[in-house]
Design an enzyme around this catalytic site. Structure first.
Site, PDB file in Angstrom:
ATOM      1  CB  CYS A  98      -0.874  -0.034   1.256  1.00 32.56           C
ATOM      2  SG  CYS A  98      -1.743   1.497   1.618  1.00 32.56           S
ATOM      3  CB  CYS A 102      -5.627   5.898  -2.880  1.00 31.28           C
ATOM      4  SG  CYS A 102      -4.193   4.863  -3.066  1.00 31.28           S
ATOM      5  CB  THR A 189      -4.159   3.934   5.456  1.00 28.87           C
ATOM      6  OG1 THR A 189      -4.799   2.713   5.782  1.00 28.87           O
ATOM      7  CG2 THR A 189      -3.145   3.688   4.350  1.00 28.87           C
ATOM      8  CD  GLU A 256      -2.819   0.620   7.803  1.00 30.70           C
ATOM      9  OE1 GLU A 256      -1.890  -0.148   8.153  1.00 30.70           O
ATOM     10  OE2 GLU A 256      -3.082   0.839   6.604  1.00 30.70           O
ATOM     11  CG  HIS A 291     -10.545   3.682  -0.160  1.00 34.58           C
ATOM     12  ND1 HIS A 291      -9.434   4.337  -0.631  1.00 34.58           N
ATOM     13  CD2 HIS A 291     -10.079   2.780   0.737  1.00 34.58           C
ATOM     14  CE1 HIS A 291      -8.351   3.863  -0.040  1.00 34.58           C
ATOM     15  NE2 HIS A 291      -8.711   2.902   0.794  1.00 34.58           N
ATOM     16  CE1 TYR A 295      -8.811  -0.605  -0.760  1.00 37.00           C
ATOM     17  CE2 TYR A 295      -8.505  -2.879  -0.085  1.00 37.00           C
ATOM     18  CZ  TYR A 295      -8.465  -1.540   0.206  1.00 37.00           C
ATOM     19  OH  TYR A 295      -8.078  -1.127   1.452  1.00 37.00           O
ATOM     20  CB  CYS A 298      -3.649  -0.457  -4.781  1.00 39.45           C
ATOM     21  SG  CYS A 298      -4.874  -1.012  -3.586  1.00 39.45           S
ATOM     22  CD  GLU A 442      -5.427  -2.772   3.241  1.00 37.22           C
ATOM     23  OE1 GLU A 442      -5.947  -1.640   3.187  1.00 37.22           O
ATOM     24  OE2 GLU A 442      -5.338  -3.518   2.246  1.00 37.22           O
TER      25      GLU A 442
HETATM   26 FE1  SF4 Z   1      -3.452   1.534   0.127  1.00 34.39          FE
HETATM   27 FE2  SF4 Z   1      -4.760   0.554  -1.943  1.00 34.39          FE
HETATM   28 FE3  SF4 Z   1      -6.062   1.933  -0.055  1.00 34.39          FE
HETATM   29 FE4  SF4 Z   1      -4.359   3.133  -1.798  1.00 34.39          FE
HETATM   30  S1  SF4 Z   1      -6.301   2.119  -2.265  1.00 34.39           S
HETATM   31  S2  SF4 Z   1      -4.515   3.471   0.385  1.00 34.39           S
HETATM   32  S3  SF4 Z   1      -2.788   1.567  -1.998  1.00 34.39           S
HETATM   33  S4  SF4 Z   1      -5.022  -0.056   0.192  1.00 34.39           S
HETATM   34 FE    FE Z   2      -6.573   0.365   2.246  1.00 32.84          FE
END
Ligand code: SF4
Ligand code: FE
Length: 478
Positions: A98, A102, A189, A256, A291, A295, A298, A442
């Site tokens: 991560c 984002c 995060t 985190e 958000h 996923y 990333c 996660e």
């Molecule tokens: Fe992390 Fe993915 Fe969330 Fe971006 S979208 S903060 S890379 S888990």
């Molecule tokens: Fe996340």
């Protein structure tokens, strides 16, 4: 746009209060516990200056017309939404973890949409205020921690019904010059290496919970803010060596915190919701959909690395062409690309909002994240299957380096004669790091727990329409 060095220098200027394992972290850039997370976030700055990725990481500001980092961009088209996903996959491939930035991007975009609506319906002026803040974020290329998740206390009770009123962030004082907020946000995060946090509500609220309807921006080192850094699987290995860490440069997931707000003052210029409880639910859903879109970007970048490491392990073990191994690798690829497909789809099916920015298709965005809660586990299970028990029983790096034991480890952990034993060990550690403990949890709970997606899928789908389709073919009169 800042580059990596400028980002690190900007973090050095901040003085957040961070506790970790019984001590204080004085410099997030230099401390071995936080440095890997800083490196990962720094990738979002570094790549903005790489001509190869210019198209993905650099955008044109809708507010100023200037070039900005896409992590501070208000999406202006479905193409922008698609590019966001592609950018996240690309950075996930480079970090294997991560890169945190984002969450803030999504909180900024959600706030842009919701403040516009609140102003239109309530006659407030949050949007104008937020646009000014947004320009500051873009011009200074700030990293924002999106701070939604409250600690929540007794899950059966609403904020105001809790025995302790602080279990959801709330306004404790309204003053001429601003507000004072108290409470705590969990699972934050990237918080310790962000510049500011953008607080937003975490759940739908009723009129009795007006004081919990609060959105505002707070510097990570504002007076009264205390961060307690979370522990990750095997994080102590960061202090010991390089091979055992697996992904020493970037660590696992986002780093985190539990972030406590002890009566923190926020000036009015940085308050974007103050009591409009009727919009809390929409705010949460908008942020969550953005958000959840991510996923399949990333996490697929991360899955690409896991698949690569797994294929490499098969080769290192001497069995790259065995049919059941190929089959399992194909299954992993299928799962990864399915997550990606859903992210691209919810972006391509996005639409323009009344605020002028673009928003994803909510139903499809929720499928992305629900798939991740299963597929990342299955991908990891297959990786373990192919890599072998080796990844669970490897000796310590120190024993590999010690003269008494190294020859034995070299001799007895050799497999494919063309591959040095150290490569086999390194690859196994990378897989161990990326497919266990914190990394999987996660994938399950990041961007919301699976039940939250199920609720959204049920709500967003049109079951009446589907029933009508079926009745028509079955020739059943209404
Ligand atoms: Fe992390 Fe993915 Fe969330 Fe971006 S979208 S903060 S890379 S888990
Ligand atoms: Fe996340």
């Amino acid at each position: 746009m800042m580059n990596k060095e400028q980002y690190l220098a900007s973090l050095r200027k901040l003085k957040p209060v961070i506790y970790c394992n019984g001590r204080k972290i004085e410099s997030v850039v230099d401390d071995p516990m936080t440095r890997p997370h800083v490196n990962s976030a720094a990738m979002t700055y570094e790549l903005a200056h790489d001509p190869e990725y210019n198209d993905l990481v650099v955008a044109t500001s809708s507010l100023t017309g200037r070039e900005i980092n896409r992590f501070t961009h208000l999406h202006q088209s479905t193409d922008d939404l698609v590019k966001k996903v592609k950018m996240l996959r690309m950075i996930g491939q480079k970090t294997g973890t991560c890169f945190q930035r984002c969450v803030g991007l999504d909180a900024l975009n959600a706030t842009y949409i919701v403040t516009h609506k609140v102003d239109k319906e309530c006659g407030t002026s949050y949007h104008e205020r937020f646009v000014k803040y947004m320009q500051e974020v873009q011009e200074q290329d700030l990293m924002i921690a999106g701070s939604m998740t409250d600690v929540k206390g007794d899950r059966s009770k609403k904020p105001g019904q809790q025995a302790d009123p602080d279990l959801f962030v709330h306004i404790v004082e309204r003053r001429d010059d601003g507000i004072v907020v108290r409470g705590a946000k969990a699972h934050q995060t990237g918080m310790v290496n962000s510049h500011e946090m953008l607080i937003l509500p975490t759940t739908n609220l009723g009129p009795e919970d007006k004081d919990y309807a609060v959105a505002c921006a707070i510097p990570v080192d504002a007076p009264g803010v205390v961060h307690i850094f979370g522990r990750q699987t095997n994080d102590g290995r960061r202090l010991q060596g390089d091979i055992d860490t697996g992904n020493a440069e970037y660590a696992i997931v986002g780093g985190e915190t539990l972030t406590v707000l002890n009566d923190v003052f926020v000036p009015w210029e940085r308050v974007f919701m103050c009591g409009e409880y009727q919009y809390a639910q929409e705010y949460v859903e908008t942020f969550a959909a953005y958000h959840r879109q991510n996923y399949g970007g990333c996490k697929v970048g991360v899955a690409d690395v896991i698949i690569g490491a797994t294929a490499a392990m098969a080769e290192y073990n001497g069995v790259p062409n065995v049919s059941h191994i190929k089959d399992k690798l194909i299954e992993m690829i299928h799962l990864a690309e399915t997550m990606y497909n859903c992210s691209i789809a919810c972006s391509a099916e996005g639409h323009k909002t009344e605020a002028g920015s673009y928003y994803v298709d909510t139903l499809l965005a929720n499928t992305v994240k629900l798939n991740c809660t299963r597929f990342m586990y299955e991908i990891s299970r297959l990786a373990h299957d192919i890599a072998g028990g080796f990844i669970a029983t490897l000796p310590y790096e120190a024993d590999y380096k010690a003269p008494e034991t190294r020859p034995y480890i070299e001799k007895y952990f050799a497999a494919n004669p063309r591959i040095p034993t150290e490569h086999r060990i390194r690859m196994a550690r990378l897989l161990e790091n990326m497919t266990g403990g914190t990394a999987l949890a996660e994938s399950m709970h990041g961007a919301g727990s699976p039940q939250a997606m199920r609720v959204m899928l049920y709500r967003e789908t049109n079951l009446e329409h589907k029933k009508k389709l079926a009745r028509k073919l079955a020739k059943i009169e209404q």
